[in-house]
Design a protein around this motif. Sequence first.
Motif, PDB file in Angstrom:
ATOM      1  N   GLY A 171     -18.536 -19.344  14.169  1.00  7.17           N
ATOM      2  CA  GLY A 171     -18.593 -20.524  15.035  1.00  7.17           C
ATOM      3  C   GLY A 171     -19.458 -21.639  14.510  1.00  7.17           C
ATOM      4  O   GLY A 171     -19.539 -22.710  15.123  1.00  7.17           O
ATOM      5  N   ALA A 172     -20.122 -21.416  13.378  1.00  8.46           N
ATOM      6  CA  ALA A 172     -20.980 -22.458  12.823  1.00  8.46           C
ATOM      7  C   ALA A 172     -20.130 -23.577  12.253  1.00  8.46           C
ATOM      8  O   ALA A 172     -19.034 -23.370  11.748  1.00  8.46           O
ATOM      9  CB  ALA A 172     -21.882 -21.857  11.746  1.00  8.46           C
ATOM     10  N   ILE A 173     -20.629 -24.807  12.365  1.00  5.58           N
ATOM     11  CA  ILE A 173     -19.937 -25.986  11.843  1.00  5.58           C
ATOM     12  C   ILE A 173     -20.278 -26.117  10.374  1.00  5.58           C
ATOM     13  O   ILE A 173     -21.446 -26.248  10.000  1.00  5.58           O
ATOM     14  CB  ILE A 173     -20.339 -27.258  12.619  1.00  5.58           C
ATOM     15  N   MET A 174     -19.246 -26.050   9.530  1.00  2.00           N
ATOM     16  CA  MET A 174     -19.465 -26.092   8.092  1.00  2.00           C
ATOM     17  C   MET A 174     -19.781 -27.503   7.614  1.00  2.00           C
ATOM     18  O   MET A 174     -20.607 -27.706   6.730  1.00  2.00           O
ATOM     19  CB  MET A 174     -18.221 -25.563   7.367  1.00  2.00           C
ATOM     20  N   VAL A 175     -19.095 -28.514   8.214  1.00  2.00           N
ATOM     21  CA  VAL A 175     -19.313 -29.899   7.805  1.00  2.00           C
ATOM     22  C   VAL A 175     -19.649 -30.693   9.049  1.00  2.00           C
ATOM     23  O   VAL A 175     -18.882 -30.702  10.035  1.00  2.00           O
ATOM     24  CB  VAL A 175     -18.056 -30.488   7.125  1.00  2.00           C
ATOM     25  N   ASP A 176     -20.800 -31.352   9.051  1.00  2.00           N
ATOM     26  CA  ASP A 176     -21.191 -32.176  10.194  1.00  2.00           C
ATOM     27  C   ASP A 176     -20.434 -33.498  10.165  1.00  2.00           C
ATOM     28  O   ASP A 176     -20.369 -34.173   9.135  1.00  2.00           O
ATOM     29  CB  ASP A 176     -22.705 -32.444  10.155  1.00  2.00           C
TER      30      ASP A 176
END
Length: 221
Positions: A171-176
């Motif tokens: 669930g982590a965002i790879m690209v902000d």
Amino acid sequence: MDNQTFKVVFKGKTVRGVDVDNAQARFAKLFKLSPDKAAVFFDGKTRVLKKALPMEKANHFRSVLKKAGIRVSLVKNEEDSDQARQKEWEISEPGVVILRPVQPPETHVETSHIKLSVDFDQLEDKADVDPPEVDINHIHIDDNAEQPIVEPEEVELPEINTDDLTTAEVGAIMVDAKKVTPPDIPVDDIELNDSDEPIVKKVKHKEPEVDISGISLEVED
């Protein structure tokens, strides 16, 4: 086909740019009708003005009505086409030979003046050519050899250092996503007119008067 005829069909439509009232007035004048009777023809229903006219007279009829602002169409009479087609074809009695095979004429080629001179003493038999000899004494096949003819080469696998690699949580965002600031558009000098008048006024041009006094529909049925 010389005897082909056409129907002149009217669906109450006018030529583009011609006012309906003016077209009705010209229609009434051409066909010598009252304004009320002429208005009935412009109700959108399909009506046949002429049932059977030759091509030349049908085109003349349509051209005159077009000059008066009235649009008509020509429809070919299929019944006439069927009758003409029946006249062109005849049915033969059973057993009649329709096509006879064409026999080509016999052609005689004169060959008495042609002579063939052959000197058999000059003819030679084809010589037999032996195949070339290839020396294969230095070639041998070892049936007892266990080694392959071509030895495979070992390829070293490259070493990849994965010590500095980390795995992100589920669930982590790879690209902000970068937040874009909307542009500042000055609207101080813009005013909205609350008037009911349209922004663009439609100009209605006066319908030109077309003189049809010199046009006549002299068409014989």
